[in-house]
Design a protein around this motif. Structure first.
Motif, PDB file in Angstrom:
ATOM      1  N   GLN A 346       0.718  -0.969   0.042  1.00  7.46           N
ATOM      2  CA  GLN A 346       0.007  -0.022  -0.010  1.00  7.46           C
ATOM      3  C   GLN A 346       0.636   1.166  -0.004  1.00  7.46           C
ATOM      4  O   GLN A 346       0.325   2.250  -0.647  1.00  7.46           O
ATOM      5  N   TYR A 347       1.898   1.140   0.616  1.00  5.22           N
ATOM      6  CA  TYR A 347       2.735   2.481   0.587  1.00  5.22           C
ATOM      7  C   TYR A 347       3.409   2.793  -0.696  1.00  5.22           C
ATOM      8  O   TYR A 347       3.559   3.732  -1.148  1.00  5.22           O
ATOM      9  N   ALA A 348       3.834   1.404  -1.453  1.00  4.75           N
ATOM     10  CA  ALA A 348       4.346   1.529  -2.716  1.00  4.75           C
ATOM     11  C   ALA A 348       3.165   2.174  -3.555  1.00  4.75           C
ATOM     12  O   ALA A 348       3.527   2.949  -4.644  1.00  4.75           O
ATOM     13  N   ILE A 349       1.972   1.721  -3.388  1.00  9.60           N
ATOM     14  CA  ILE A 349       0.718   2.202  -4.385  1.00  9.60           C
ATOM     15  C   ILE A 349       0.764   3.638  -4.034  1.00  9.60           C
ATOM     16  O   ILE A 349       0.772   4.477  -4.829  1.00  9.60           O
ATOM     17  N   ASP A 350       0.478   4.108  -2.797  1.00  9.91           N
ATOM     18  CA  ASP A 350       0.614   5.673  -2.498  1.00  9.91           C
ATOM     19  C   ASP A 350       1.780   6.401  -3.108  1.00  9.91           C
ATOM     20  O   ASP A 350       1.561   7.602  -3.408  1.00  9.91           O
ATOM     21  N   GLN A 351       3.022   5.775  -3.075  1.00  8.33           N
ATOM     22  CA  GLN A 351       4.042   6.618  -3.706  1.00  8.33           C
ATOM     23  C   GLN A 351       3.770   6.895  -5.285  1.00  8.33           C
ATOM     24  O   GLN A 351       4.132   7.666  -5.790  1.00  8.33           O
ATOM     25  N   ILE A 352       3.330   5.704  -5.985  1.00  2.52           N
ATOM     26  CA  ILE A 352       3.025   5.818  -7.351  1.00  2.52           C
ATOM     27  C   ILE A 352       1.841   6.648  -7.575  1.00  2.52           C
ATOM     28  O   ILE A 352       2.078   7.695  -8.619  1.00  2.52           O
ATOM     29  N   LEU A 353       1.040   6.818  -6.685  1.00  2.00           N
ATOM     30  CA  LEU A 353      -0.068   7.689  -6.972  1.00  2.00           C
ATOM     31  C   LEU A 353       0.213   9.092  -6.782  1.00  2.00           C
ATOM     32  O   LEU A 353      -0.398  10.111  -7.326  1.00  2.00           O
ATOM     33  N   SER A 354       1.382   9.144  -5.893  1.00  3.78           N
ATOM     34  CA  SER A 354       1.763  10.653  -5.770  1.00  3.78           C
ATOM     35  C   SER A 354       2.713  11.271  -6.931  1.00  3.78           C
ATOM     36  O   SER A 354       3.149  12.319  -6.982  1.00  3.78           O
ATOM     37  N   LEU A 355       2.865  10.401  -7.824  1.00  2.39           N
ATOM     38  CA  LEU A 355       3.859  10.864  -9.104  1.00  2.39           C
ATOM     39  C   LEU A 355       2.819  10.747 -10.189  1.00  2.39           C
ATOM     40  O   LEU A 355       2.661   9.899 -10.780  1.00  2.39           O
ATOM     41  N   PRO A 356       1.974  11.692 -10.731  1.00  6.43           N
ATOM     42  CA  PRO A 356       1.143  11.860 -11.728  1.00  6.43           C
ATOM     43  C   PRO A 356       1.460  11.224 -12.940  1.00  6.43           C
ATOM     44  O   PRO A 356       0.875  10.497 -13.608  1.00  6.43           O
ATOM     45  N   GLN A 357       2.935  11.398 -13.389  1.00  7.70           N
ATOM     46  CA  GLN A 357       3.417  10.824 -14.746  1.00  7.70           C
ATOM     47  C   GLN A 357       3.299   9.322 -14.488  1.00  7.70           C
ATOM     48  O   GLN A 357       2.809   8.604 -15.609  1.00  7.70           O
ATOM     49  N   LEU A 358       3.586   8.699 -13.731  1.00 11.26           N
ATOM     50  CA  LEU A 358       3.642   7.163 -13.469  1.00 11.26           C
ATOM     51  C   LEU A 358       2.020   6.582 -13.318  1.00 11.26           C
ATOM     52  O   LEU A 358       1.870   5.827 -14.316  1.00 11.26           O
ATOM     53  N   LYS A 359       1.431   7.377 -12.868  1.00 15.35           N
ATOM     54  CA  LYS A 359      -0.114   6.935 -12.787  1.00 15.35           C
ATOM     55  C   LYS A 359      -0.450   7.284 -14.132  1.00 15.35           C
ATOM     56  O   LYS A 359      -1.460   6.095 -14.721  1.00 15.35           O
ATOM     57  N   THR A 360      -0.296   8.072 -14.941  1.00 13.08           N
ATOM     58  CA  THR A 360      -0.946   8.387 -16.252  1.00 13.08           C
ATOM     59  C   THR A 360      -0.186   7.226 -17.133  1.00 13.08           C
ATOM     60  O   THR A 360      -1.120   6.642 -18.160  1.00 13.08           O
ATOM     61  N   TYR A 361       0.974   6.808 -16.961  1.00 12.75           N
ATOM     62  CA  TYR A 361       1.657   6.054 -17.822  1.00 12.75           C
ATOM     63  C   TYR A 361       0.935   4.463 -17.658  1.00 12.75           C
ATOM     64  O   TYR A 361       0.560   3.959 -18.671  1.00 12.75           O
ATOM     65  N   LEU A 362       0.742   3.953 -16.275  1.00 11.19           N
ATOM     66  CA  LEU A 362       0.097   2.768 -16.266  1.00 11.19           C
ATOM     67  C   LEU A 362      -1.321   2.753 -16.661  1.00 11.19           C
ATOM     68  O   LEU A 362      -1.689   1.866 -17.277  1.00 11.19           O
TER      69      LEU A 362
END
Length: 655
Positions: A346-362
């Motif tokens: 969950q911590y890793a998911i939260d970190q990815i969600l805090s990076l908009p570029q990664l979220k958009t990429y996935l």
């Protein structure tokens, strides 16, 4: 100032400083720490062990606690807040590791300065050999003695000389006929003209009332001297108006477990020195508390290893003995357990969600974040630091790959990738990033042989024999991953203990559909020829090592005619042929057979290199000679070097 799209996404690995950002319940340990170090029930000095592995949040707990002191606005009956009653100091042991000054001196100097002490003074006391001169008053007897020696003693011989000279002058005048006594007396006095000369040249020095005394002070080295220095500054600190109401001084010792084994023990010895200060020597109303943040198991290992070289208190021979020794250091223990695996995910998911570029990429790849994180955060990821390292590696690798896939598209410049080479495989990218962070040794071997991932999975997970792998892979597996085990029946191979986590992770990846080639992921770069053919290059390679001549031609679009290959196509085959050393003998022979059959369609600029490689294979492999036959070998030898022609002819005669 770069724009958002051109900025590489990443998350800063830094301890949290407030309970609002607490993702793992560190605030509860901060409260527990407060209840110990600020309690009236426990009389200082004492120490608290804040114990946990790397990345479990010890620094975050400390920062939450210290920020709580600064931000607590509550006052007691006397109108004093926590910041008035508690003074905290942080000593980072890692900062002083490997330096010339030992940790004892570094610790006492740091605490001394934080309590308002003068740095030059403490440096003189701890590090410098000081030579000083001061004046000491003389006694009355010494002063008059020096005066007599300075003035009286030189006057006596002068007066004696003057008397003798006067007497001689007086007698001389008498012998010369002067009978008048007054005349001789006056003449003698007048003739004693030497007196002014003697007075002129007579220097009567002033007599000093004191004498210089030289003293050399060596640096302090004993526990008693350190104790005196600390007590001296504690007394001054307590007398200061701003700190007069202070009741507790808390010294945080951080990162002790990052030091070498020798330095860890030095740090513990330093703390033990200050912990043994009797309570009655401390200033009234002031207590000293140490909070030591460390991984207890690492320190226990260091203590146990050091005992082999020298004796330690308590006869330490094992980790159990070492822990009993640590019990003398830590009067209180706050042990931080590993975090639940789902918390890490969950911590890793939260970190990815805090990076908009990664979220958009996935989202653009239609891959749920949870799916990628499930592959990245394996059971061996037990702390936020490791999870954040994997997320950052994933973000950075994706960003660089995306740049190289888009900005170098259609370019022959180095450092490019064909479109989608990496970014179209987010799950594989996440898994490889986890391997890079968690298993760097294996990742380095993957860069030498990208096929090692499949080979290792075959051996560790699917139960295939090491003997089924290429010779180079067999040597690596036997030398770096397995160890021989002797039994009465046979000698077998067993996976080394340190690689068992790798087997566990590869087992969790079983069934993952890897891209055809991992080279692009491992190097984030492709040569211009491979980049031009993109994913087709892997199809061509598979056809080559399978002995499928028609498949190779189809990959190049040359299957419907007999025209020559283009030079870039021929060079791609040449590059692939160089990588055959990592394949099995069967696949090497199959590839060499295809290249030999295509030799007449290869441009002359590349043909010489390829025929030279085929000749070496012909010289080594009888099976290849049988498959090609005399006629095909004869055609090849027409373009071969004389030495190769002679060597292969000799082999054919033997056959």
């Amino acid at each position: 100032m770069t724009t958002t799209n051109s900025t590489m996404p990443s998350a800063l690995d830094r301890q949290i400083t407030s309970a609002e950002h607490d993702a793992f319940g560190h605030r509860h340990y901060a409260s527990a720490l407060k209840s110990i170090v600020e309690s009236d029930k426990y009389q200082p000095p004492f120490s608290v062990g804040l114990l946990g592995g790397w990345g479990t949040g010890k620094s975050s707990i400390k920062d939450i606690y210290t920020n709580g002191i600064r931000n607590d606005e509550q006052k007691n009956a006397a109108g004093l807040g926590r910041s008035d009653l508690v003074h905290h100091i942080t000593f980072n042991a890692w900062r002083f590791g490997g330096t010339e000054q030992d940790l004892k001196r570094a610790l006492i100097r740091h605490v001394f300065k934080e309590l308002g002490g003068d740095d030059d003074y403490i440096r003189d006391q701890l590090f410098r050999e000081v030579s000083e001169t001061h004046q000491e008053n003389k006694s009355i007897q010494e002063y008059f003695g020096d005066s007599f020696r300075t003035w009286g003693m030189p006057l006596l011989p002068i007066m004696l000389v003057m008397l003798v000279f006067f007497a001689l002058t007086y007698l001389g005048l008498g012998l010369m006929g002067f009978e008048d006594a007054w005349g001789k007396l006056t003449g003698g006095i007048l003739l004693t003209f030497i007196v002014p000369f003697l007075v002129k040249h007579l220097s009567l020095n002033a007599v000093a009332t004191s004498r210089p005394v030289n003293r050399i002070s060596l640096p302090s080295t004993s526990a008693e001297e350190y104790e005196d220095l600390l007590l001296e500054q504690l007394g001054k600190f307590k007398k200061e108006k701003i700190s007069k109401k202070c009741e507790r001084i808390i010294v945080f010792v951080d990162d002790l477990d990052r030091l070498s084994a020798e330095e860890m023990v030095q740090g513990l010895d330093a703390i033990r020195t200050f912990m043994e200060i009797p309570d009655e020597k401390l200033p009234d109303g002031l207590g000293l508390v140490f909070v030591i943040s460390c991984d207890e198991s690492r320190i226990a290992d260091a203590l146990a290893r050091r005992h082999r070289q020298e004796e330690l208190p308590g006869a330490i021979f094992s980790q159990s003995d070492a822990r009993r020794y640590l019990d003398r250091i830590f009067q209180f223990r706050l042990e931080i357990p590993p975090f639940p695996r789902q918390d890490m995910r969950q911590y890793a998911i939260d970190q990815i969600l805090s990076l908009p570029q990664l979220k958009t990429y996935l989202e653009s790849e239609n891959v749920p974040i949870e799916t990628v994180v499930d592959r990245m955060i394996h059971v061996g990821v037990t702390n936020p630091r490791k999870a954040l390292q994997i997320v950052n590696t994933f973000a950075q690798t994706w960003w660089i790959a995306n740049k190289r896939e888009t900005e170098e598209l259609g370019s022959a410049r180095p450092g490019g990738l064909h479109e989608g080479a990496v970014t179209h495989h987010p799950i594989s990218l996440g898994a490889l990033c986890a391997i890079k962070v968690s298993f760097p040794e294996f990742y380095g071997h993957l860069q030498d042989d990208p096929a090692l991932l499949k080979r290792m999975t075959d051996v560790l997970v699917r139960g295939k024999s090491i003997e089924e792998q290429p010779v180079s892979a067999q040597e690596l597996l036997r030398g770096s991953y397995f160890k021989p085990i002797s039994t009465p029946e046979q000698i077998s191979l067993q996976l080394q203990t340190r690689h068992r986590p790798l087997r566990l992770y590869l087992s969790s990846l079983n069934g993952l559909r890897w891209p055809p080639a991992l080279d692009s992921f491992l190097f984030l770069s492709e040569d211009p020829i491979t980049r031009a053919y993109g994913s087709k290059s892997r199809d061509i390679y598979n056809a080559l090592v399978s002995g499928d001549r028609q498949g190779v031609l189809e990959g190049f679009g040359k299957h419907s005619d007999s025209s020559a290959l283009d030079e870039p196509q021929a060079r791609l085959i040449h590059y692939m042929n160089e990588d055959l050393r990592l394949e099995t003998k069967t696949r090497q022979v199959s590839a060499s057979k295809v290249i030999a059959e295509l030799a007449q369609r290869i441009p002359t600029s590349v043909r010489g290199q390829l025929i030279g490689q085929i000749c070496r294979s012909l010289n080594d492999e009888q099976e290849l000679r049988y498959q090609l036959g005399i006629g095909r070998i004869g055609e090849l030898l027409q373009s071969a070097l004389p030495n190769d022609q002679q060597a292969i002819a000799s082999r054919l005669v033997d056959d």
